[in-house]
Motif scaffolding. Structure first.
Motif, PDB file in Angstrom:
ATOM      1  N   UNK A   1       0.900  -1.084  -0.043  1.00  0.00           N
ATOM      2  CA  UNK A   1      -0.041   0.050   0.035  1.00  0.00           C
ATOM      3  C   UNK A   1       0.890   1.284  -0.154  1.00  0.00           C
ATOM      4  N   UNK A   2       1.352   1.548  -1.202  1.00  0.00           N
ATOM      5  CA  UNK A   2       2.056   2.824  -1.437  1.00  0.00           C
ATOM      6  C   UNK A   2       1.196   3.763  -2.070  1.00  0.00           C
ATOM      7  N   UNK A   3       1.046   4.966  -1.473  1.00  0.00           N
ATOM      8  CA  UNK A   3       0.186   5.989  -2.102  1.00  0.00           C
ATOM      9  C   UNK A   3       1.002   7.168  -2.412  1.00  0.00           C
ATOM     10  N   UNK A   4       0.878   7.523  -3.690  1.00  0.00           N
ATOM     11  CA  UNK A   4       1.672   8.544  -4.342  1.00  0.00           C
ATOM     12  C   UNK A   4       2.959   8.604  -3.790  1.00  0.00           C
ATOM     13  N   UNK A   5       3.791   7.362  -3.833  1.00  0.00           N
ATOM     14  CA  UNK A   5       4.996   7.283  -3.393  1.00  0.00           C
ATOM     15  C   UNK A   5       5.355   7.134  -2.084  1.00  0.00           C
ATOM     16  N   UNK A   6       4.312   7.037  -1.208  1.00  0.00           N
ATOM     17  CA  UNK A   6       4.604   7.010   0.118  1.00  0.00           C
ATOM     18  C   UNK A   6       4.143   5.556   0.858  1.00  0.00           C
ATOM     19  N   UNK A   7       4.980   4.899   1.425  1.00  0.00           N
ATOM     20  CA  UNK A   7       4.152   3.519   2.224  1.00  0.00           C
ATOM     21  C   UNK A   7       3.609   3.651   3.248  1.00  0.00           C
ATOM     22  N   UNK A   8       2.205   3.243   3.091  1.00  0.00           N
ATOM     23  CA  UNK A   8       1.039   3.774   4.221  1.00  0.00           C
ATOM     24  C   UNK A   8       0.561   2.554   4.646  1.00  0.00           C
ATOM     25  N   UNK A   9       0.297   2.603   5.950  1.00  0.00           N
ATOM     26  CA  UNK A   9      -0.188   1.640   6.975  1.00  0.00           C
ATOM     27  C   UNK A   9      -1.658   1.270   6.412  1.00  0.00           C
ATOM     28  N   UNK A  10      -2.030   0.139   6.447  1.00  0.00           N
ATOM     29  CA  UNK A  10      -3.437  -0.204   6.294  1.00  0.00           C
ATOM     30  C   UNK A  10      -4.250   0.018   7.261  1.00  0.00           C
ATOM     31  N   UNK A  11      -5.708   0.141   7.133  1.00  0.00           N
ATOM     32  CA  UNK A  11      -6.561   0.491   8.077  1.00  0.00           C
ATOM     33  C   UNK A  11      -7.463  -0.902   8.070  1.00  0.00           C
ATOM     34  N   UNK A  12      -7.541  -1.520   7.112  1.00  0.00           N
ATOM     35  CA  UNK A  12      -8.399  -2.744   7.252  1.00  0.00           C
ATOM     36  C   UNK A  12      -7.830  -3.698   6.261  1.00  0.00           C
ATOM     37  N   UNK A  13      -7.813  -5.044   6.671  1.00  0.00           N
ATOM     38  CA  UNK A  13      -7.462  -6.176   5.824  1.00  0.00           C
ATOM     39  C   UNK A  13      -8.415  -7.403   6.165  1.00  0.00           C
ATOM     40  N   UNK A  14      -8.677  -7.977   4.779  1.00  0.00           N
ATOM     41  CA  UNK A  14      -9.646  -9.092   4.830  1.00  0.00           C
ATOM     42  C   UNK A  14      -8.912 -10.197   4.041  1.00  0.00           C
ATOM     43  N   UNK A  15      -8.758 -11.185   4.912  1.00  0.00           N
ATOM     44  CA  UNK A  15      -7.849 -12.533   4.211  1.00  0.00           C
ATOM     45  C   UNK A  15      -8.798 -13.824   4.294  1.00  0.00           C
ATOM     46  N   UNK A  16      -8.652 -14.594   3.086  1.00  0.00           N
ATOM     47  CA  UNK A  16      -9.298 -15.940   3.056  1.00  0.00           C
ATOM     48  C   UNK A  16      -8.199 -16.940   2.504  1.00  0.00           C
ATOM     49  N   UNK A  17      -8.465 -18.235   3.211  1.00  0.00           N
ATOM     50  CA  UNK A  17      -7.633 -19.319   2.600  1.00  0.00           C
ATOM     51  C   UNK A  17      -8.377 -19.798   1.321  1.00  0.00           C
TER      52      UNK A  17
END
Length: 799
Positions: A607-623
């Protein structure tokens, strides 16, 4: 009393976006018996006409109607359109005898957004052969639906445009049913009917309805254009027809800088604390009077802003001077940090007294500024600086508001730059900010600005439909292309609306024919004839029954990713491969990774936004390669806990899911659980980060009341996904495409197979959303949400 509009250079709308700018409006206070009246000397066309105005509401849901335009004959025959007590718009016209209505129509929609501007256009044309075309109402360029079918009779001559008194903002024959709020660009076209775009009253730009220059329109005999530019002649008609209006209950200070192209901050009447505590708002929601319970800060319509801002507060009455105060509220490290100048002179920094000043007196003007640019707060009393502090940590966001005690005696009048007369209580100051915007009583601190839409940061994304879009379609049990998405659907989430069926999810990273379902933990199905191709403007469908059954209706939620990424995972255990796709503008990534079975395995989210590495605010994962539940990590749920998208379970504490580790600007961390990190198993992750005025993940507490919690987003939402975290509840999906007007009820459960149902009640608004029910699923506990924009707050229309 001089008007702010006699001063030069004090309202600069965002001309870079708006093709036509408007510099002022007229404020109507329903307690002042305010209205504009005119009696035409000759009748005009009573079969065909158009009325148009930009409107920003003040007090809503009142016990009285609020008329917009009205006339009445001496015999009591009348025609008018108004906001009902329900906040719906009703258009009523007697028949010729007055025994019944020729037309009596009420909208299905309610209109109770107080944060931005509506454009309302009423069109009458009884010469139309189709009954429904004789009475048309447009809001922000969209034709509205009437709840009934009591349309005008063919060729019927109504009462508007007769030689009787006509009134704007009140009853025509007596002073009652007064409108409360702001009006701008009031236009009447005599003998002209049509849709707003064709008539030149407005147009769409980047999905937002904006004003056009109306100076060259055909106005007709009784046509008029009231622009309120001359505060000394408020009722002046500038159409060239000289159909001026008489003024009653209105003064020059009622002409203010708030406008459809520069929307100013006011106090938010939708905050449930306002109604539950008995707070009284007036003067266009700028005058705030204490209530009967609680000590609390009121909430502004532009809450938690970024930048450097200044506001002034006229002290009409101090109330309990140990509680009433002016607050600069900030966020430091995600935690509230407050500066408070109390009415007794006690000045506190996050609860600690840092100075003792003179107590407020009636007539004092308190100034306050805050800056996320330099982390500085300043207070002023009658233009004199009394306190400055620069914090050692960064201010993330801020608000400047009054605090009220639990009596009815404290009264403050706010000026966020729209009215330095404070509703006529003092003379105008004539001080604009560094951008040349606004009017303040005293000199604005260097670098600080009025709190208004023109001064909000430019959004990175204006037309949100270029990155997220909801599309509705009908199945055909064959093949079809869904080409109205507007971009390649890198993440496609579909659900049948009119019957029981699983949610169907595809993405361009896993490829066509590979299906997973948000409502179960089943392994990925392969070779499915669901999404068969990803197109430049959407996707292709096969004959899969869950996604394309003949005659059934479907909703499709679509996200754009687009830039391929790949590499190796990091952290504990053996490095594994990952592939993915990321959008560096909208803060969204799809990451397919291989597990290694070791706690502390870290997955690059890219999650790099306009060249800046950005921390997620939500992640959804599925096997993918075996059964395994959906796992959700959210910034407002402790890293020790997780949520499951496929169930209604409350948050659970299990360190083998996300390893009790918060995500950071480069990776998210997984534990050893098979559902998220089995050795050599395949997983898919959908990752999001907040983008100002486009995407937000957050949390709120329900109040268990039908006058429900208001959640500030900083944009007008297109879709929200909500989940209660402290108890069992469903994942609720609501969007503005399926529910085209408020109140919205068309909920789909992300964790269920149920058909779409009218189980939830919520208003989508220009700056956020507000629950209109007390249900435990949405408004009676602790909740998280993920929301995407329809329009950014800087330019959004009221909804």
């Amino acid at each position: 009393m001089s008007s702010i509009l006699t001063l030069a250079g004090n309202n600069t709308s965002d001309a870079s976006f708006y093709p036509h700018t408007i510099d002022q409006s007229l404020r109507f206070e329903d307690g002042d018996s305010a209205r504009l009246t005119r009696t035409p000397s000759s009748a005009g066309n009573r079969r065909t006409w158009t009325w148009s105005a930009w409107i920003k509401r003040g007090n809503i849901s009142l016990s009285n109607k609020q008329r917009l335009f009205a006339t009445q004959t001496g015999g009591g025959l009348e025609e008018n359109f108004r906001f009902e007590t329900s906040d719906k718009i009703r258009w009523y016209c007697h028949n010729a005898t007055g025994e019944s209505a020729d037309n009596d129509l009420t909208t299905s929609a309610v209109f109770r957004d107080v944060s931005a501007w509506y454009h309302i256009v009423v069109v009458k044309d009884t010469t139309e052969s189709t009954a429904a075309n004789r009475n048309r109402l447009y809001v922000n360029g969209v034709l509205q639906s009437w709840a009934g079918t009591n349309y005008s009779s063919s060729n019927y001559e109504g009462f508007i445009n007769q030689t009787n008194q006509h009134a704007i903002a009140a009853h025509a024959a007596s002073v009652l049913d007064e409108f409360d709020g702001y009006m701008s660009e009031v236009v009447f076209l005599d003998g002209v009917a049509g849709d707003p775009t064709a008539l030149g009253l407005g147009e769409l730009k980047d999905g937002i309805w904006v004003a056009k220059n109306v100076s060259g329109l055909t106005y007709g005999t009784n046509g008029f254009h009231l622009d309120f530019a001359d505060s000394g002649a408020i009722g002046n008609d500038v159409s060239g027809q000289n159909n001026d209006f008489a003024v009653s209950g209105l003064v020059a200070s009622g002409v203010v800088l708030d406008s459809p192209t520069n929307n100013f901050n006011v106090i938010n009447a939708l905050d449930p604390l306002v109604s539950s505590s008995g707070v009284t708002l007036s003067e266009g929601n700028l005058r705030v009077q204490g209530g009967t319970s609680g000590n609390f800060n009121v909430v502004p319509t532009f809450d938690k802003v970024v930048g450097s801002y200044y506001a002034e507060f006229y002290v009409e009455a101090t109330g309990n001077n140990t509680q009433s105060a002016i607050f600069v509220r900030t966020l430091v490290g995600g935690v509230a940090f407050n500066y408070q100048l109390k009415a007794d002179g006690d000045l506190k920094k996050d609860g600690t007294t840092v100075a003792t000043l003179s107590a407020f007196s009636a007539g004092d003007i308190i100034g306050a500024s805050g800056s996320t640019d330099n982390n500085t707060v300043k207070f002023f009393v009658n233009g004199v600086s009394v306190y400055t502090d620069t914090h050692t940590s960064n201010f993330e966001k801020l608000s400047i508001v009054p605090r009220l005690d639990n009596t009815t005696t404290p009264i403050f009048i706010c000026n966020y730059g729209q009215d330095s007369t404070f509703a006529g209580n003092t003379s105008a100051g004539g001080n604009s900010d560094s951008a040349g915007i606004g009017d303040f009583k005293y000199t604005v601190p260097a670098g600080a600005k009025a709190i208004c839409s023109a001064n909000l940061p430019e959004p990175a994304i204006i037309d949100a439909s270029e990155y997220f879009n909801t599309v509705l379609y009908s199945g055909n049990s064959g093949t079809q292309d869904i080409t109205t998405v507007g971009f390649q659907s890198d993440w496609v989430w579909n659900k049948r609306r009119d019957g029981t069926a699983s949610h169907v999810i595809y993405d361009s990273v896993r490829g066509t024919g590979n299906e997973i379902n948000s409502n179960n933990n089943a392994a990925e199905a392969t070779g499915v004839s669901g999404v068969t191709a990803f197109l430049s403007n959407g996707y292709s469908l096969g004959n899969n029954g869950n996604i394309n059954d003949s005659g059934e209706t479907y909703a499709s939620w679509n996200w754009l990713a687009g830039t391929a990424v790949s590499g190796a995972t990091t952290g504990s255990g053996t490095a594994k491969t990952y592939t993915g796709s990321v959008n560096t503008k909208s803060g969204f990534s799809i990451i397919k990774y291989v597990g290694n079975g070791t706690s502390g395995h870290t997955i690059p989210h890219n999650l790099t936004v306009d060249g800046v590495a950005t921390t997620p605010t939500m992640i959804i994962v599925k096997r993918l390669d075996n059964d395994g539940g959906w796992r959700v990590q959210h910034k407002d749920v402790a890293a020790t806990h997780y949520l499951a998208l496929d169930t209604d379970a409350a948050k659970a504490n299990l360190d083998t899911i996300f390893n009790d580790t918060a995500f950071n600007s480069t990776v998210f961390t997984v534990g050893s659980a098979a559902s998220i990190n089995s050795n050599d198993a395949d997983y898919i992750a959908y990752c999001f980060t907040d983008i100002d005025q486009y995407c937000k993940a957050g949390a709120y507490s329900g109040n268990g009341n039908a006058d429900g919690t208001y959640i500030h987003l900083g944009f007008r939402p297109a879709i929200i996904l909500t989940k209660r975290t402290d108890n069992t509840s469903n994942w609720n999906l609501l969007d503005s495409t399926r529910s085209t007007f408020n109140v919205m009820q068309d909920r789909i459960k992300a964790n269920g197979v149920d058909a779409e149902g009218t189980h939830r009640e919520v208003d989508f608004l220009s700056n956020g959303f507000k629950w209109r029910e007390s249900g435990s699923d949405v408004n009676n506990g602790s909740y998280i949400f993920l929301a995407f924009a329809e329009q950014p707050a800087k330019f959004s229309n009221a909804r």
